[in-house]
Motif scaffolding. Structure first.
Motif, PDB file in Angstrom:
ATOM      1  N   LEU A 474      37.914  67.865  21.343  1.00  0.00           N
ATOM      2  CA  LEU A 474      38.142  66.774  20.405  1.00  0.00           C
ATOM      3  C   LEU A 474      38.407  67.313  19.005  1.00  0.00           C
ATOM      4  O   LEU A 474      37.718  68.232  18.546  1.00  0.00           O
ATOM      5  N   GLN A 478      36.894  62.996  15.222  1.00  0.00           N
ATOM      6  CA  GLN A 478      36.988  62.054  16.334  1.00  0.00           C
ATOM      7  C   GLN A 478      35.584  61.645  16.786  1.00  0.00           C
ATOM      8  O   GLN A 478      34.700  62.497  16.954  1.00  0.00           O
ATOM      9  N   TRP A 480      34.887  59.779  19.573  1.00  0.00           N
ATOM     10  CA  TRP A 480      34.849  59.380  20.970  1.00  0.00           C
ATOM     11  C   TRP A 480      33.767  60.142  21.740  1.00  0.00           C
ATOM     12  O   TRP A 480      33.552  61.320  21.508  1.00  0.00           O
ATOM     13  N   VAL A 482      33.229  61.672  25.085  1.00  0.00           N
ATOM     14  CA  VAL A 482      34.192  62.037  26.122  1.00  0.00           C
ATOM     15  C   VAL A 482      33.640  63.063  27.100  1.00  0.00           C
ATOM     16  O   VAL A 482      32.728  63.831  26.790  1.00  0.00           O
ATOM     17  N   VAL A 491      36.724  58.616  28.487  1.00  0.00           N
ATOM     18  CA  VAL A 491      36.150  58.129  27.234  1.00  0.00           C
ATOM     19  C   VAL A 491      35.156  57.024  27.563  1.00  0.00           C
ATOM     20  O   VAL A 491      35.505  56.018  28.188  1.00  0.00           O
ATOM     21  N   THR A 494      34.412  52.923  24.892  1.00  0.00           N
ATOM     22  CA  THR A 494      35.710  52.251  24.736  1.00  0.00           C
ATOM     23  C   THR A 494      35.524  50.760  24.487  1.00  0.00           C
ATOM     24  O   THR A 494      35.713  49.947  25.389  1.00  0.00           O
ATOM     25  N   TYR A 502      44.846  52.663  19.781  1.00  0.00           N
ATOM     26  CA  TYR A 502      43.812  53.672  19.610  1.00  0.00           C
ATOM     27  C   TYR A 502      44.400  55.040  19.921  1.00  0.00           C
ATOM     28  O   TYR A 502      45.233  55.175  20.825  1.00  0.00           O
ATOM     29  N   GLU A 503      43.957  56.032  19.172  1.00  0.00           N
ATOM     30  CA  GLU A 503      44.414  57.397  19.407  1.00  0.00           C
ATOM     31  C   GLU A 503      43.226  58.318  19.676  1.00  0.00           C
ATOM     32  O   GLU A 503      42.213  58.267  18.964  1.00  0.00           O
ATOM     33  N   ILE A 504      43.359  59.119  20.705  1.00  0.00           N
ATOM     34  CA  ILE A 504      42.374  60.154  21.024  1.00  0.00           C
ATOM     35  C   ILE A 504      43.067  61.480  20.701  1.00  0.00           C
ATOM     36  O   ILE A 504      44.047  61.867  21.364  1.00  0.00           O
TER      37      ILE A 504
END
Length: 509
Positions: A474, A478, A480, A482, A491, A494, A502-504
């Motif tokens: 990551l 970020q 997230w 994960v 993920v 969510t 949304y951007e990862i």
């Protein structure tokens, strides 16, 4: 002209010729290199008993040629090829072997092997076993998996798929109500239900199987390596000489199953033992693959009770029908498995569940005792989380995958449920996964729509990368939660909303 000048010009001439020759080699060699196919992401490993048998060796060689893949051999077990696998670093591995060599521990060890190529906890490649009643059956498995398959027609012994929204034509005998059965004809057809007397259920199933000629068969009734029971033990399918036949429990009558020769997929998501070839070609798995032309099959090699492995794989597949192949769905479910177990008890990631006892409850008690040692507390079978902790360990490494792991087997999309889109791109040392939700987006649907919730809880957002990434992690900033490896991202936090993007963002090398 002086003698020295004469020699000088000879040398110059020879150098010019030599230079031209070198340039020609470089140019032609470069062109030929461009003509060569790119290195394969696929590896074939085959037993020496296969490679020493001309007909079976042709199966392995043909599969390797199809995927432009190298072949590595082993004597007793695929594990012997681990260093060659590390060197080749494939994304897909096919194991070609004779059924006499394949059993429960063979499959369990493949699960462990695929996680031992590098140092993380996740599977490093998708794998499948190519086998058959004979070399001709194994060759059909290879040939049938060359062209993609979109599942259109299905037959089942479960009721969880009874919406039939993925299928043009569908029929089932019910495992919740004795004697209930149903069908749908046409993609927009009405779901019709009916009943038969219990003694007619086996006949009804074989009738539906022959009439609907399915691309996909899904079962979850009692089974062993030598039989598949209809729900409520109302009859049996059994193997004989590499083919299936029906045995009536009430009258003792037997009849052969009429087969069309159509290539099929079989997901035995809840049956005990049916995925265990049991070191013989006279087993249920081999009969499905040979007589019924099943080109890919998933099934358990042990007695199952928790069900996360089989039902989880099906949940990943049916809730993302146009996103994942069957092999990818099986793979993602397995990595979700590993992530959850790592949260619970990382000490047991490499330890094997003890299947040494002939008694299921003895095995279960041994597992509970070992987990209690690791966790430092008592485990209660009546506590759902404790039950899951034991069940996950039992279920982790026991689902067999037969068939080419790179075969593109897809369910049809459900247009009314295509409420989000996923794309990815690389920008320098960043790999960006973008999720775009529509105005009718349903987070509950993304999480699995409560499908088989008693076995598989909500799913994370998942993405199988179209290419394997190098050292993904990551990006800074970020937030997230994960599970992330070179092949996928899951993920867990969510809380996506409709009409949103949304951007990862992932750092890669």
């Amino acid at each position: 002209m002086k003698r020295g000048e004469y020699h000088k010009y000879i040398i110059y001439g020879l150098l010019a010729v030599l230079t031209a020759w070198i340039l020609w080699i470089l140019v032609v060699g470069s062109n030929k290199a461009e003509e060569r196919e790119t290195p394969s992401d696929y590896l074939v490993i085959a037993s020496e008993t296969v490679m020493n048998d001309a007909e079976w060796a042709a199966v392995a060689n043909g599969l390797a040629a199809k995927h432009n893949a190298p072949i590595v051999t082993f004597d007793k077990a695929p594990r012997e090829a681990i260093e060659a696998i590390r060197e080749a670093y494939p994304r897909y591995v096919a194991i070609v072997d004779k059924p006499e060599n394949i059993g429960r521990d063979y499959v369990i060890d493949l699960h462990h092997l695929c996680r031992e190529i590098d140092d993380d906890i996740y599977g490093d490649f998708l794998w499948g076993i190519i086998t058959g009643y004979d070399a001709a059956a194994a060759q059909r498995m290879v040939d049938n998996s060359t062209e993609p398959l979109v599942i259109k027609d299905a037959v089942a012994t479960i009721m969880e798929l009874n919406s039939a929204k993925w299928f043009d034509n569908y029929a089932w005998v019910d495992d919740h109500t004795k004697g209930l059965w149903g069908y749908k004809r046409g993609r927009d057809g009405e779901i019709i239900t009916d009943t038969v007397a219990p003694e007619q259920v086996l006949g009804k199933f074989t009738e539906l199987y022959e009439e609907y000629n399915p691309d996909l068969v899904v079962t979850a009734a009692h089974a062993t390596q030598r039989n598949l029971e209809m729900p409520y033990s109302l009859g049996n399918l059994k193997p004989r000489d590499g083919k299936l036949y029906a045995e009536d429990r009430f009258t003792g009558a037997e009849w052969d199953i009429n087969e069309s020769g159509k290539r099929r997929v079989y997901t035995a998501v809840g049956n005990c033992l049916i995925g265990d070839v049991n070191n013989t070609r006279e087993s249920m798995a081999i009969a499905w693959m040979n007589g019924s032309n099943v080109s890919t099959m998933i099934g358990y090699v042990v007695t199952t009770w928790h069900g996360r492995s089989g039902w989880g794989a099906l949940k990943y597949w049916v809730t993302s029908p146009d996103r994942y192949t069957l092999a990818e769905a099986v793979y993602l479910n397995q990595q979700d498995f590993m992530h959850q177990q790592h949260e619970w008890y990382p000490e047991l990631e490499k330890e094997r569940y003890d299947f040494s006892s002939d008694d299921f409850w003895t095995e279960l008690e041994m597992a509970r005792t070992r987990l209690q040692e690791v966790l430092g507390r008592e485990l209660d079978f009546n506590n759902p989380e404790d039950w899951d902790m034991i069940g996950f360990w039992h279920d982790r490494d026991v689902l067999a995958y037969y068939g080419d792991p790179k075969w593109n087997i897809m369910l049809q999309s459900v247009e009314s449920e295509r409420d989000y889109r996923v794309s990815s791109r690389r920008e320098g040392d960043k790999y960006i996964v973008t999720v775009t939700t529509d105005e009718d987006f349903s987070l509950e649907r993304m999480k699995g729509d409560k499908f088989k919730q008693e076995h598989v809880l909500d799913l994370p957002f998942s993405y199988f990368f179209p290419e394997r990434l190098t050292n993904p992690r990551l990006a800074e900033g970020q937030k997230w939660d994960v599970a992330l490896d070179e092949n996928f991202v899951l993920v867990y936090n969510t809380d996506f909303e409709p009409n949103s993007t949304y951007e990862i963002v992932i750092d890669v090398e």
